[in-house]
Structures are given as structure tokens and as C-alpha cells.
Design a protein around this motif. Structure first.
Motif, mmCIF file in Angstrom:
data_model
loop_
_atom_site.group_PDB
_atom_site.id
_atom_site.type_symbol
_atom_site.label_atom_id
_atom_site.label_comp_id
_atom_site.label_asym_id
_atom_site.label_seq_id
_atom_site.Cartn_x
_atom_site.Cartn_y
_atom_site.Cartn_z
ATOM 1 N N ALA A 1 21.266 -18.551 -0.244
ATOM 2 C CA ALA A 1 20.141 -18.072 -1.044
ATOM 3 C C ALA A 1 18.852 -18.787 -0.672
ATOM 4 C CB ALA A 1 20.436 -18.265 -2.523
ATOM 5 N N TYR B 1 17.146 -20.871 -6.002
ATOM 6 C CA TYR B 1 18.263 -21.093 -6.933
ATOM 7 C C TYR B 1 17.754 -21.763 -8.206
ATOM 8 C CZ TYR B 1 21.910 -23.851 -9.157
ATOM 9 O OH TYR B 1 22.719 -24.438 -10.085
ATOM 10 N N TRP C 1 17.641 -13.948 -2.662
ATOM 11 C CA TRP C 1 17.577 -13.874 -1.197
ATOM 12 C C TRP C 1 16.341 -13.084 -0.788
ATOM 13 C CZ3 TRP C 1 21.996 -14.129 -3.906
ATOM 14 C CH2 TRP C 1 23.036 -14.967 -3.428
ATOM 15 N N TRP D 1 20.433 -16.795 -8.201
ATOM 16 C CA TRP D 1 20.069 -17.013 -6.805
ATOM 17 C C TRP D 1 19.245 -15.821 -6.332
ATOM 18 C CZ3 TRP D 1 24.771 -17.518 -9.010
ATOM 19 C CH2 TRP D 1 25.414 -18.770 -8.940
ATOM 20 N N THR E 1 30.961 -15.337 -4.216
ATOM 21 C CA THR E 1 30.725 -16.581 -4.933
ATOM 22 C C THR E 1 32.043 -17.295 -5.177
ATOM 23 O OG1 THR E 1 28.864 -15.539 -6.070
ATOM 24 C CG2 THR E 1 29.664 -17.616 -6.975
#
Length: 209
Positions: free
Chosen positions: A121, A124, A148, A146, A164
Motif C-alpha cells: 500500500a 496506511y 494504493w 490502506w 490480507t
């Protein structure tokens, strides 16, 4: 040091005992999939809304949410859309066993003309927590998020997959994925931690109400 959540332009989800946030990605196109029941009552992991899918490896849907007695496990969320994805936000609500995030996750997998890539990511944050009573006694649940940034990819990205990992005895009760066609940071670091963000470290955040 206490961590809290700052998400630009967000408001708390209204239903009780859910710590996830409603997000505006400031995109012309945005798709959201939400799971608020990951318990054995929803063993097939059907989302409340949206077209995303979830699968679990090594764990199962227990009375409260995803769980594993035997060892570490993982959850994978996939989302396919009809537009080019430039931003992805994943949120989970869980009671972690030990330090979290765990085992370097989550990771986003995407496929471009150059092949398949796994990405950590860009941003966070850990968010609000709540102490709840349950079959295992009082348990503290926390929201994690998170984001991206995929805006630098010239290739068309219309689907993503996010895995995850969770430690054994971690309980996951809710999840949410948002994808949009443009990138605007939703997780904002404190000024004092801006340098840390450049080397991929965590953010010390404050909730803006």
C-alpha cells in the motif's frame, strides 16, 4: 503512541458496531463493495452491497467473523469494474492477535501488459477501536485502512485482487473495498511524519471530525 484515523472527506458508517468509513474518492467513477457480516450466518461471504468477491484460505466463518484456531490464515478480496482503476482503498475491522498489519500484508495484485505485480500500500492508518462483549469475552476491534496509488500505470487496469494475512486467533468482522478512476490521497500523514511516508513507514494520524 496512540494511532488514530484521518480520512479526508469521510463520515462514519451509521450502523452499530461497524467502525469502517464511507469514502469519497473524488473520482468520476467509483465502485464500492461492503461486507458487514463475515460470520457463519454468511458462510458464503455474500457482500451487503457491491460486486466484489471474498475468499478465505486457512480460516473459516465463525460465530462472530472470520477466524482460525489452527494457524495463520488470509482473506482475498477481488474487484472488477468497467473503468480504469487509479485508486484502491481497503478497510478491515478486526481484533488482531499480536501486532498488525501482519506478515507484510496486505498486498494488491494487478495484471498489466508487463505481467503480474504485487504492490504494498501507498498509505496506511489504524482507526477507531471498540470494546465488545462476545462468546470469547470482552474483545477490542479496530478499523484499519490502506490505499494504493495506481495512477502512474499507463496500462488499463479494470480488476484488482488484495490478499490480507492474519495471525491465528485473529477475528475479522467486516471489510470494504473502494476503487476509483483517479487518485486523491484519503489517508493523510501528519506533517511531522511526512518524511517517514517517503520510506514506506507507518503514519501517526489524528482523526478529523
Amino acid at each position: 503512541m496512540k494511532l488514530a484515523f484521518i480520512l479526508a472527506g469521510l463520515t462514519a458508517v451509521s450502523h452499530a458496531a461497524i467502525l469502517l468509513e464511507t469514502i469519497d474518492l473524488q473520482s468520476s467513477s467509483q465502485t464500492t463493495t461492503v461486507w458487514t457480516d463475515l460470520s457463519s450466518a454468511n458462510a458464503t461471504l455474500v457482500p451487503d452491497s457491491g460486486s466484489g468477491s471474498m475468499s478465505v484460505a486457512g480460516g473459516f466463518s465463525a460465530s462472530t467473523g472470520l477466524y482460525s484456531f489452527a494457524g495463520d490464515y488470509s482473506a482475498t478480496i477481488a474487484q472488477t469494474v468497467g473503468f480504469d482503476i487509479a485508486s484502491v482503498v481497503l478497510q478491515v475491522e478486526l481484533s488482531p492477535n499480536g501486532a498488525f498489519p501482519y506478515d507484510g500484508g496486505p498486498l494488491l495484485t494487478l495484471t498489466t501488459s508487463l505481467g503480474t505485480e504485487q504492490l504494498a500500500a501507498s498509505l496506511y492508518a489504524a482507526g477507531d477501536s471498540e470494546l465488545r462483549s462476545g462468546t470469547m469475552g470482552p474483545t477490542t476491534y479496530t478499523a484499519y485502512a490502506w490505499q494504493w496509488d495506481l495512477s502512474s500505470y499507463g496500462d488499463t487496469i479494470t480488476s484488482v485482487s488484495l490478499e490480507t494475512p492474519f495471525a491465528v486467533h485473529s477475528s475479522v468482522t467486516a471489510a470494504r473495498i473502494d476503487v476509483g478512476d483517479s487518485f486523491a490521497p484519503v489517508v493523510v500523514p501528519e506533517p511531522s511524519t511526512a518524511l517517514l511516508s517517503l520510506v514506506g513507514m507507518g503514519f501517526i494520524l489524528r482523526r478529523r471530525r
